[in-house]
Design an enzyme around this catalytic site. Structure first.
Site, PDB file in Angstrom:
ATOM      1  N   HIS A   1     -35.280 143.841  83.051  1.00 10.01           N
ATOM      2  CA  HIS A   1     -35.730 142.987  81.946  1.00 10.01           C
ATOM      3  C   HIS A   1     -34.564 142.638  81.033  1.00 10.01           C
ATOM      4  CE1 HIS A   1     -35.683 146.338  78.977  1.00 10.01           C
ATOM      5  NE2 HIS A   1     -36.104 147.098  79.983  1.00 10.01           N
TER       6      HIS A   1
ATOM      7  N   ASP B   1     -35.138 141.514  77.860  1.00  9.79           N
ATOM      8  CA  ASP B   1     -35.513 141.700  76.449  1.00  9.79           C
ATOM      9  C   ASP B   1     -35.093 143.085  75.957  1.00  9.79           C
ATOM     10  OD1 ASP B   1     -37.559 142.621  78.265  1.00  9.79           O
ATOM     11  OD2 ASP B   1     -38.880 142.945  76.544  1.00  9.79           O
TER      12      ASP B   1
ATOM     13  N   GLU C   1     -40.534 143.098  78.965  1.00 14.53           N
ATOM     14  CA  GLU C   1     -40.905 144.426  79.445  1.00 14.53           C
ATOM     15  C   GLU C   1     -41.316 145.283  78.266  1.00 14.53           C
ATOM     16  OE1 GLU C   1     -40.741 148.564  80.678  1.00 14.53           O
ATOM     17  OE2 GLU C   1     -39.512 147.670  79.137  1.00 14.53           O
ATOM     18  N   GLU C   2     -40.579 145.143  77.167  1.00 14.53           N
ATOM     19  CA  GLU C   2     -40.787 146.010  75.998  1.00 14.53           C
ATOM     20  C   GLU C   2     -41.931 145.526  75.102  1.00 14.53           C
ATOM     21  OE1 GLU C   2     -38.998 148.645  75.838  1.00 14.53           O
ATOM     22  OE2 GLU C   2     -36.952 148.283  76.524  1.00 14.53           O
TER      23      GLU C   2
ATOM     24  N   GLU D   1     -34.091 150.921  85.043  1.00 14.69           N
ATOM     25  CA  GLU D   1     -34.311 151.579  83.747  1.00 14.69           C
ATOM     26  C   GLU D   1     -33.432 152.821  83.633  1.00 14.69           C
ATOM     27  OE1 GLU D   1     -35.879 150.441  81.300  1.00 14.69           O
ATOM     28  OE2 GLU D   1     -37.404 149.081  82.045  1.00 14.69           O
TER      29      GLU D   1
ATOM     30  N   HIS E   1     -33.234 152.520  72.659  1.00 17.17           N
ATOM     31  CA  HIS E   1     -34.074 152.162  71.497  1.00 17.17           C
ATOM     32  C   HIS E   1     -33.521 152.729  70.181  1.00 17.17           C
ATOM     33  CE1 HIS E   1     -37.961 151.130  73.951  1.00 17.17           C
ATOM     34  NE2 HIS E   1     -36.868 150.854  74.624  1.00 17.17           N
TER      35      HIS E   1
HETATM   36 ZN   LIG Z   1     -36.116 149.166  79.636  1.00 15.88          ZN
END
Ligand SMILES: [Zn+2]
Length: 376
Positions: free
Chosen positions: A65, A67, A132-133, A162, A348
């Site tokens: 992803h 994003d 995805e997020e 990931e 994150h």
């Molecule tokens: Zn991810």
């Protein structure tokens, strides 16, 4: 462009879910150069890229992803989250670990592989989404998967990039993920004066017994590949703001991460039964965010393990923890889905980062996997 250059260029794009915001432009210009067919399949405000090369043999897919999650307070970052600064051989920025470095490694590993192998005996796909997020309402990769299945196209092997690793790249991989179920509970009481509790019903007090009961339940024991199911309250809101008023209701949000030893319907039943036994009224809405998935077949995982043994001198530990991932949408195709990417220590977080040596190692492992598939 080399792997670092691609990663830096992607980090410089502020692509908060569900906005790709131009990452696909960088990616497709690299992939076109090495002969990929580029297709977009967009739903609502979500962009999805399917890049493919080759026409014969099994389909191998890199899944990822573009994003990222929001950066949080920028002044707390050591370096601006969208400047892609390298300091002491470490690349900083939002998406450095989750998962723009993996995308850069998909591209450069594939490019190096196609330099060496002109006619691979399998097809390579790169499937990327810009959501995805983000929220599920904005659309997910599932629409593409349904369409592909309708067209009788099935991915054989899928590597999700990931950030699975813990201490060194490739020390942990996932062959499945737990499911996710969210409950939006309203406990309904009766508003009143705190000095006259007999005339009121206090939903805050009832929430205490609800949490006590639900957080002490052993939902299941998990299994060899999955930790037991867990229950966590994420939000509670109640109160009028006044000190002398018993509020009318309380809103609570909780989530269960569940192993394949439980299922969503059974968990809902168990919780509603407990709520029904309480001396209060309630309303509840459920959102099932994800089904658990698990790759049973060993072929793809063995192939990856043999690459990791060469690169790291040891096989990876298999751990199916963590949040959900887009692997769950692919698994119903019958695909062997394995997640393998950089360290997840800073995902994150403020100061998200990846050492350049890890970025290069990720590329090396992905290249090794392509070569291994081709030699099988
Ligand atoms: Zn991810």
């Amino acid at each position: 462009m080399d792997v670092l250059e691609i990663a830096k260029n992607l980090i410089k794009v502020k692509s908060i879910s569900p906005n790709d915001n131009g990452c696909f432009h960088i990616i497709t210009s690299e992939l076109s150069k090495i002969g990929f067919d580029i297709n977009f399949d967009n739903y609502k405000n979500v962009e999805n890229l399917i890049a493919t090369i080759g026409e014969k043999g099994p389909i191998f897919c890199f899944l990822g992803h573009t994003d990222v999650v929001p950066e949080g307070p920028i002044d707390e970052w050591k370096h601006h989250p969208y400047d892609a600064v390298v300091e002491n051989d470490i690349l900083f920025g939002r998406g450095a670990a989750d998962m723009k470095s993996s995308i850069a490694a998909f591209i450069s590993a594939t490019s190096k592989f196609l330099d060496k192998v002109k006619n691979p005996n399998f097809q390579i796909w790169i499937l990327l989404t810009s959501n995805e997020e983000g929220e599920i309402d904005d659309g997910k990769i599932d629409k593409i998967i349904s369409r592909l299945m309708n067209e009788n196209k099935f991915i054989d092997y899928c590597l999700v990039g990931e950030a699975s690793s813990s201490e060194i790249v490739g020390d942990v991989i996932r062959r499945g993920r737990r499911g996710s179920l969210t409950g939006y509970l309203t406990v309904i009481g009766k508003q009143g004066h705190v000095a006259y509790p007999n005339k009121a019903i206090n939903p805050i007090h009832h929430s205490g017994e609800i949490i006590e009961k639900l957080s002490n339940i052993v939902w299941d024991k998990g299994n060899k590949f999955f930790e037991p199911t867990t229950f966590q309250v994420s939000n509670i809101n109640s109160g009028t703001g006044a000190t002398n008023v018993v509020p009318k209701d309380l809103n609570m949000i909780f989530n269960l991460r569940f192993s394949p030893e439980s299922n969503a319907a059974e968990l809902k039943n168990r919780i509603e039964k407990i709520l029904n036994d309480g001396e209060f009224k309630y309303e509840i809405e459920w959102v099932q965010n994800a089904e658990p998935y698990f790759t049973e077949k060993d072929q793809f995982i063995n192939l990856i393990q043999s690459v990791l043994e060469k690169v790291n001198g040891k096989k990876a530990i298999i751990n199916n923890g963590g949040g959900t991932s887009d692997g769950r949408w692919i698994a119903p195709m019958g695909t062997q889905v394995i997640e393998l990417g950089p360290l997840n220590k800073t995902i994150h977080q403020i100061d998200e980062q990846i050492p350049i040596s890890d970025l290069e190692k990720t590329e090396k492992i992905y290249l090794g996997i392509l070569e291994e598939i081709n030699s099988n």
